[in-house]
Design an enzyme around this catalytic site. Structure first.
Site, short mmCIF file in Angstrom:
data_model
loop_
_atom_site.label_atom_id
_atom_site.label_comp_id
_atom_site.label_asym_id
_atom_site.label_seq_id
_atom_site.Cartn_x
_atom_site.Cartn_y
_atom_site.Cartn_z
N ARG A 1 20.67 31.48 -6.77
CA ARG A 1 20.03 30.23 -7.17
C ARG A 1 19.98 29.28 -5.98
NH1 ARG A 1 20.06 26.73 -12.46
NH2 ARG A 1 22.05 25.81 -11.91
N ASP B 1 31.82 35.00 -18.79
CA ASP B 1 31.03 35.46 -17.64
C ASP B 1 31.07 36.99 -17.60
OD1 ASP B 1 30.45 36.40 -14.91
OD2 ASP B 1 30.23 34.27 -14.48
N1 URA Z 1 25.95 34.57 -17.71
C1 URA Z 1 27.10 35.03 -18.23
O1 URA Z 1 27.72 35.95 -17.68
N2 URA Z 1 27.57 34.48 -19.37
C2 URA Z 1 26.94 33.48 -20.02
O2 URA Z 1 27.43 33.03 -21.07
C3 URA Z 1 25.73 33.00 -19.46
C4 URA Z 1 25.26 33.56 -18.31
#
Ligand code: URA
Length: 212
Positions: free
Chosen positions: A104, A203
């Site tokens: 990003r 994540d």
């Molecule tokens: N990416 C992830 O790994 N988890 C999320 O909740 C959102 C994006």
């Protein structure tokens, strides 16, 4: 308009609940992510075309079915998408694997392609673009841009496969690519202010690779 399919097979739902659990270990998380990827592609490929072929059994010659149509490729979005690849490849071992990596840009907040390597006949293949989480849709759209806008892939050849989707991501992806079907194991409630899917699973990349 594309389809949005929540693959609600009981085995997938059971395994998804296990990976949502914060106490699930990295080893288990990795195994389950691959298993869910495999089960999802098993379900998605139920429409693959077949052709008749002759085969000789130990007893007789007979006409039976064999896969026909486009060859396949799996395109994981780095890095979390890698967590689904082995399971899918176990199911379709002849599929090629392409990779797309995005970061990003801190100023524009846009996803920028930093790595892309695809099979040379990518336009001829049926593609499964995989990423466990469809959150804002930014990475998914950038990955599809890398294929459709930069490499002339027909969006109708692409299926997007994730484990958990947020309504915001589904809407953004459908708006950008109305011809790409989206398959997810769950459609969750929302994104929180930090961009995480709620209830989600945290994540996905960190949980697959055991990083923080
Ligand atoms: N990416 C992830 O790994 N988890 C999320 O909740 C959102 C994006």
């Amino acid at each position: 308009m594309s389809k949005v399919v929540v693959v609600d097979h009981p085995l997938i739902q059971h395994k998804l609940t296990m990976i949502r659990d914060k106490n699930t270990s990295t080893k288990q998380f990795r195994e389950l992510t691959n298993e869910i990827g495999m089960l999802m592609v098993y379900d998605i490929t139920r429409d693959l075309p077949l052709k008749d072929v002759e085969v000789e059994t130990p007893l007789v010659k007979t006409t039976q079915k064999q896969l026909a149509g486009k060859k396949m490729a799996v395109i994981p979005i780095l890095r979390a998408g890698l967590g689904m690849v082995d399971g899918i490849i176990d199911l379709v071992p002849a599929a090629r694997i392409g990779h797309v990596g995005l970061y990003r840009d801190e100023e524009t907040l846009e996803a920028v392609e930093y790595f892309a390597k695809f099979p040379q006949d990518i336009q001829e293949r049926r593609l499964f673009v995989v990423d466990p989480m469809l959150a804002t849709g930014g990475s998914a759209i950038a990955a599809l841009d890398a294929l459709v806008k930069k490499r002339d892939v027909n969006p109708e050849n692409i299926t997007f496969v994730c484990l958990v989707a947020a309504p915001e991501g589904v809407e953004a992806l459908q708006e950008a690519y109305p011809d790409v079907d989206i398959y997810t194991a769950a459609l969750d409630e929302k994104l929180n202010e930090s961009g995480y899917i709620v209830p989600g699973l945290g994540d996905a990349g960190d949980r697959i690779f055991g990083t923080k």
